[in-house]
Design an enzyme around this catalytic site. Structure first.
Site, PDB file in Angstrom:
ATOM      1  CB  THR A 170      11.237  48.393  31.881  1.00 20.44           C
ATOM      2  OG1 THR A 170      10.220  48.674  30.912  1.00 20.44           O
ATOM      3  CG2 THR A 170      11.256  46.904  32.185  1.00 20.44           C
ATOM      4  CB  CYS A 175       4.808  46.782  26.132  1.00 19.42           C
ATOM      5  SG  CYS A 175       5.489  48.398  26.474  1.00 19.42           S
ATOM      6  CG  HIS A 222      10.741  56.381  25.291  1.00 20.36           C
ATOM      7  ND1 HIS A 222       9.720  55.803  24.562  1.00 20.36           N
ATOM      8  CD2 HIS A 222      10.951  55.569  26.341  1.00 20.36           C
ATOM      9  CE1 HIS A 222       9.360  54.668  25.167  1.00 20.36           C
ATOM     10  NE2 HIS A 222      10.092  54.505  26.249  1.00 20.36           N
TER      11      HIS A 222
HETATM   12  N1  PMP Z   1       5.188  51.972  32.506  1.00 20.52           N
HETATM   13  C1  PMP Z   1       4.266  52.496  31.698  1.00 20.52           C
HETATM   14  C2  PMP Z   1       2.967  52.956  32.270  1.00 20.52           C
HETATM   15  C3  PMP Z   1       4.520  52.586  30.329  1.00 20.52           C
HETATM   16  O1  PMP Z   1       3.603  53.100  29.526  1.00 20.52           O
HETATM   17  C4  PMP Z   1       5.774  52.140  29.822  1.00 20.52           C
HETATM   18  C5  PMP Z   1       6.098  52.225  28.346  1.00 20.52           C
HETATM   19  N2  PMP Z   1       5.178  51.593  27.503  1.00 20.52           N
HETATM   20  C6  PMP Z   1       6.690  51.591  30.724  1.00 20.52           C
HETATM   21  C7  PMP Z   1       6.379  51.545  32.052  1.00 20.52           C
HETATM   22  C8  PMP Z   1       8.030  51.099  30.255  1.00 20.52           C
HETATM   23  O2  PMP Z   1       8.872  52.179  29.999  1.00 20.52           O
HETATM   24  P1  PMP Z   1      10.281  52.023  29.250  1.00 20.52           P
HETATM   25  O3  PMP Z   1       9.962  51.987  27.818  1.00 20.52           O
HETATM   26  O4  PMP Z   1      11.016  53.265  29.607  1.00 20.52           O
HETATM   27  O5  PMP Z   1      10.938  50.821  29.793  1.00 20.52           O
END
Ligand code: PMP
Length: 391
Positions: free
Chosen positions: A77, A328, A204
């Site tokens: 993110t 998310c 992760h």
């Molecule tokens: N981009 C994509 C395509 C994702 O799948 C995710 C996680 N769901 C993110 C960004 C966000 O990643 P993070 O959890 O490291 O902020």
């Protein structure tokens, strides 16, 4: 006992987060037992800095880039926010797609808030592929700016042909960024071959700890810094703040383990995913799989169960961990924007489950999950038929 850590549960939500790899866990544990700020000049500080250097090299080896092109962040993110802010301040338009993760879409909307005409969303086919022909069309009338397209979709696993997108972007004087969160550590990624300028990733998703990630910035990219965090000037001014030494070291160890297992692991995972698909669709006529099947990540399947609401289906199989849409967005009552952009009806989008597999998935988990899905779908259908009464 067939799930991760011996649990009686099929964990099929690797796209939300993957179980930590043993190598990463050991590295995090060791790092947390040592003191040292990587910016301090005394011996413990220098030791921490050395460990961070090793991790930077391990991550660079996974991407085929040089360590100096990596900026450590708290995850994808943050990497997406950093990348789009910097790239958009260098020029417009900002071209992306409606199937991107919110970490790209919301950032794109935010950075173009004062000039919404600078945000261009490319069309997406019913197979989940972004129409790259439309990219040429966008640049027939203008030059410069940034193109941001995900390497692999988090809900369907559909892959973008980044080489084609990069060629069009560069020929038009635009930069190209890719959110590669779901592909890194799962399929080979070579930033030079892909010819991307910026790439986001997250530890992760490939067996590292949560809260660690990185942005690759191609050396020599004439990008203005637009740091989200200012302060001590760490990461060459891109990202201030004490480095998350344990997280970074865990990410490096996971990157190293993922790189060593790449070919063999992805074949094994694809075979398990195919088995799950054939067991489920074979037993439940009417189910269908979303996205171009021959252009997907090995470990993902998005299955629609027409007439069976996904929340009821998941509730009826508590020993299977999977997702409705993306994690998310879970909790939000809105259907998946990805599936809607691919032309699914709202009802079908609400009846879709994403199963995602990874490095520790076993065939016992798949057999158990397939049986649980069959049982749960039959149970939910029967309950709905009874609630609606005889017609
Ligand atoms: N981009 C994509 C395509 C994702 O799948 C995710 C996680 N769901 C993110 C960004 C966000 O990643 P993070 O959890 O490291 O902020």
């Amino acid at each position: 006992m067939y799930g991760p850590n011996g649990a009686d549960m099929s964990y099929l939500d690797y796209n939300a987060t993957a179980p930590i790899r043993a190598e990463a866990l050991a590295a995090v544990f060791e790092a947390m037992q040592s003191v040292g700020n990587a910016s301090s000049l005394h011996q413990p500080g220098r030791q921490a800095a050395h460990r961070v250097d090793v991790a930077r090299r391990q991550l660079a080896d996974l991407l085929d880039c040089s360590p100096g092109e990596i900026i450590f962040t708290s995850g994808a993110t943050e990497a997406n926010n950093l990348a789009l802010r910097a790239a958009f301040s260098a020029g417009n338009p900002l071209v992306t797609s409606p199937v991107e993760h919110p970490a790209v879409l919301e950032t794109a909307r935010t950075v173009t808030a004062e000039s919404p005409e600078d945000l261009v969303l490319l069309p997406v086919g019913t197979d989940g592929l972004v129409d790259l022909g439309a990219l040429e069309h966008v640049f027939s009338a203008r030059r410069g700016g940034v193109v941001s397209l995900m390497a692999a979709n988090n809900e369907t696993g559909v892959l973008t042909d980044l080489r084609v997108a990069a060629k069009t972007a560069h020929e038009s004087g635009a930069l190209i960024h890719t959110d590669a969160t779901q592909i890194v550590g799962r399929l080979p990624v070579d930033v030079v071959e892909l010819d991307v300028d910026l790439l986001s990733l997250s530890a992760h998703k490939f067996g590292g700890p949560q809260g660690a990630g990185a942005l690759y910035v191609r050396r020599g990219s004439a990008l203005p810094h637009r740091p989200l965090l200012v302060g001590g000037g760490q990461e060459r001014g891109w990202r201030a703040g004490t480095l998350n030494v344990a997280g970074i070291i865990g990410m490096g160890a996971a990157a190293d383990a993922a790189r060593r297992g790449l070919g063999e692991e992805s074949e094994r995972i694809a075979a398990l995913r195919d088995r799950l698909e054939s067991l489920v669709t074979g037993a439940l006529p009417g189910c269908f799989i979303n996205g171009r099947r021959d252009r997907r990540l090995p470990g993902v399947t998005s299955i629609t169960f027409p007439g069976v609401p996904a929340d009821a289906l998941l509730a009826a199989m508590p020993d299977v961990a999977a997702s409705e849409g993306s994690a998310c967005a879970s909790g939000a009552p809105t259907p998946s924007h990805v599936l809607l952009a691919m032309g699914l009806s709202r009802e079908d989008a609400d009846s879709t489950i994403r199963f995602s597999l990874g490095h520790a998935t076993t065939s016992a988990e798949i057999e158990h999950a397939a049986n649980a899905v069959k049982r749960a779908a039959t149970q939910v259908r029967a309950a709905l038929a009874e609630a609606h009464g005889p017609r």
